[in-house]
Design an enzyme around this catalytic site. Structure first.
Site, mmCIF file in Angstrom:
data_model
loop_
_atom_site.group_PDB
_atom_site.id
_atom_site.type_symbol
_atom_site.label_atom_id
_atom_site.label_comp_id
_atom_site.label_asym_id
_atom_site.label_seq_id
_atom_site.Cartn_x
_atom_site.Cartn_y
_atom_site.Cartn_z
ATOM 1 C CB CYS A 164 -0.964 -0.012 1.178
ATOM 2 S SG CYS A 164 -2.054 -1.454 1.167
ATOM 3 C CG HIS A 304 -1.631 4.489 5.234
ATOM 4 N ND1 HIS A 304 -1.562 4.318 3.870
ATOM 5 C CD2 HIS A 304 -1.780 3.234 5.758
ATOM 6 C CE1 HIS A 304 -1.668 3.034 3.573
ATOM 7 N NE2 HIS A 304 -1.799 2.350 4.698
ATOM 8 C CD GLU A 315 -1.074 7.563 9.150
ATOM 9 O OE1 GLU A 315 -0.612 8.231 8.208
ATOM 10 O OE2 GLU A 315 -2.111 6.875 9.063
ATOM 11 C CE LYS A 333 -5.667 4.299 2.497
ATOM 12 N NZ LYS A 333 -4.677 5.379 2.613
ATOM 13 C CG HIS A 338 -6.638 0.950 1.673
ATOM 14 N ND1 HIS A 338 -5.694 1.415 0.785
ATOM 15 C CD2 HIS A 338 -5.927 0.373 2.693
ATOM 16 C CE1 HIS A 338 -4.483 1.134 1.226
ATOM 17 N NE2 HIS A 338 -4.608 0.508 2.392
ATOM 18 C CG PHE A 397 -0.072 -5.846 4.149
ATOM 19 C CD1 PHE A 397 -0.449 -5.157 5.284
ATOM 20 C CD2 PHE A 397 -1.048 -6.543 3.448
ATOM 21 C CE1 PHE A 397 -1.768 -5.157 5.723
ATOM 22 C CE2 PHE A 397 -2.367 -6.546 3.869
ATOM 23 C CZ PHE A 397 -2.730 -5.855 5.009
#
Length: 409
Positions: A164, A304, A315, A333, A338, A397
Site C-alpha cells: 500500500c 494513510h 500513525e 480513504k 483503500h 504490508f
C-alpha cells in the site's frame, strides 16, 4: 537539460478513482465528504459484499476496443490516468523525446481477476482452453509497460511493489530519476484493481475490512472511535514530474513541488506496523530533512488513515509526536476507500491539490473522534487554509513506509 538536484515540479495530474474520472470530479467529490462505497454485484454472497469501484468507467469508450478485451482493468485505469496527466502537463507524446521520458507505476496484485477466471478454466476445461493472454494480463509490470507503449516513453520503466506504499514509492523513485539526470520527464503513480472474491476473502480473513455492511457508505471511518476496517477500492493516479527549471522554461503550470521523499522498513511484522510507529516516523523525518522543512512548518497531512483500529492509533500518535497538533490532518480513504497499491499515488495527487487550492478535504464519516488520537483531524466541511507544505504518508504490508513532502510552487 538544466542543473540536476533540487525540487521536482508536478506539472500534470490524472485521476481515475471511486471519487470520479478526472481531477475536477475527484476534487469536488472529496470536498463533499461523501463516500463512494456501495454494494458490489461481483461480491454477492461474500461476507463483505461492498467496495469502492470507479463509477462510469467504460474501457471501450475511453480506450477503444483493443484495450477493452486485451488489457486487464488495472492497466486500463493506468492508461486513462496517464493520458489525462500528460494532457494536463501540456505535453504531446508525438513530439517529445521519448528517450528522456520514464514511467514508474506501483502495483501489488496485478491481474487478479484474470488469474482467478483462468484458474477456473484450467480446472473445469483443461489447459488447452486457458487464454494465451493469461500471463500478460496478470503480470503487475504491464501497468508501466503498456503506459510506456501508449506514450512512446523509451526511457526507464518499472513497477514498484511495496504494497500500500507502492504509489508513494513510485513518486519517490521518479524524483530520484529526475535528480540523477536519468530522465527529463517521468510519469509516476500507481494502479490497482483487484476487487475479486478471492482477494476480498483474504482481506476479510485478515480482519482488515469493515463489516459495517448495513450502510456501506458509512463503513470507512478513519480516526473514528467506532472504526472497524477499510473498504477496498480500485483506482489509478498518475503525476507528471519534471525538474522545476525545465518546467518553468517551457511555460508549464507547476501545481506543486515534490520537495522531499523518505522511505524505511519496519523489519517487524508482515502485516502489522511497528507498535511505536518507528518505521513511518523514520520515513517522515527523512522526507522532511530531504525537503529542508522543519516539522512545525507542515500545514497539512494526507494520512494513510486506513480506518483499521491499529493503523490509525499508531500513525496518529506518530504524527502528533513528530509534527505536534498544528497540521490539518485528513484521510481521503473515507471517500475513496483503500485503493491498496494505488492509494499513495492518488493521495499524493490530493495533497498536491490541497497545496494548489489552499483547501483541506474533510475526513468522511468521522463523527466520534478517537480521543487517543490527539490531532487536528478535519471533518464535516472542507477547511480553507494556506497550505505551503503538505505531507502524504503511506504504509504497506511487509513493513514498507514512504512519506512525500509536497510544497507550494
Amino acid at each position: 537539460m538544466t542543473a540536476l538536484g533540487g525540487d521536482i515540479a508536478v506539472t500534470g495530474l490524472g485521476l481515475v478513482t471511486p471519487a470520479g474520472i478526472g481531477v475536477e470530479e475527484n476534487w469536488e467529490r472529496l470536498l463533499s465528504g461523501r463516500s463512494r462505497a456501495t454494494r458490489d454485484g461481483a461480491l454477492d454472497g461474500m461476507p463483505v459484499d461492498f467496495s469502492c469501484r470507479v463509477p462510469g468507467f467504460h474501457a471501450e469508450e475511453l480506450l477503444g476496443g483493443f484495450a477493452s478485451w486485451q488489457l486487464e482493468r488495472f492497466v486500463q485505469l493506468a492508461l486513462v490516468a496517464g493520458r489525462m496527466a500528460v494532457r494536463d502537463a501540456g505535453w504531446n507524446p508525438e513530439t517529445w523525446d521519448g528517450r528522456r521520458v520514464g514511467v514508474v507505476l506501483g502495483n501489488s496484485l496485478g491481474g487478479a481477476a484474470t488469474f482467478e477466471e483462468q484458474h477456473l478454466v484450467l480446472c473445469e476445461r483443461g489447459p488447452a482452453k486457458v487464454s494465451p493472454l493469461l500471463v500478460t494480463k496478470y503480470m503487475p509490470n504491464m501497468a508501466a509497460g503498456y503506459l510506456a507503449i501508449d506514450v512512446g516513453a523509451t526511457g526507464p520503466s518499472m513497477v514498484t511493489a511495496t504494497a500500500c506504499a507502492s504509489g508513494a514509492t513510485a513518486v519517490g523513485t521518479a524524483r530520484d530519476w529526475l535528480r540523477s539526470g536519468a530522465c527529463d520527464i517521468v510519469l509516476a503513480g500507481a494502479s490497482e484493481s483487484a476487487l475479486t472474491p478471492t482477494v476480498m476473502a483474504g482481506l476479510g480473513r485478515m480482519g482488515a475490512l469493515s463489516r459495517s455492511g448495513d450502510a456501506p457508505e458509512h463503513a470507512c471511518k478513519p480516526f473514528d472511535a467506532e472504526r472497524d476496517g477499510f473498504v477496498a477500492a480500485e483506482a489509478a493516479g498518475v503525476l507528471v514530474l519534471e525538474r522545476t527549471a525545465d518546467a518553468r522554461s517551457r511555460g508549464a503550470t507547476v501545481r506543486a513541488l515534490v520537495g522531499g521523499y523518505g522511505a524505511s522498513s519496519d523489519a517487524h511484522h508482515a502485516t502489522a506496523p511497528h507498535p511505536d510507529g518507528q518505521g513511518i516516523e523514520r520515513a517522515l523525518r527523512g522526507g522532511l530533512a530531504d525537503a529542508g522543512v522543519a516539522p512545525d512548518e507542515v500545514d497539512h497531512v494526507n494520512a494513510h488513515g486506513t480506518a483499521t483500529p491499529m493503523n490509525d492509533v499508531i500513525e496518529g500518535r506518530m504524527l502528533r509526536r513528530v509534527l505536534g497538533d498544528r497540521a490539518a490532518v485528513t484521510s481521503t480513504k473515507g471517500v475513496t476507500g483503500h485503493a491498496l497499491a494505488a492509494a499513495g499515488a492518488i493521495e499524493a495527487a490530493y495533497a498536491v491539490l490541497a497545496v494548489q487550492h489552499g483547501v483541506v478535504p474533510p475526513t468522511a464519516n468521522l463523527k466520534n473522534p478517537d480521543p487517543s488520537i490527539e490531532l487536528d483531524v478535519v471533518s464535516g466541511e472542507p477547511r480553507r487554509t494556506r497550505v505551503d507544505v503538505a505531507v502524504s504518508t503511506s504504509l504497506g504490508f511487509g513493513g514498507h513506509n514512504a512519506a512525500l513532502v509536497l510544497t507550494s510552487a
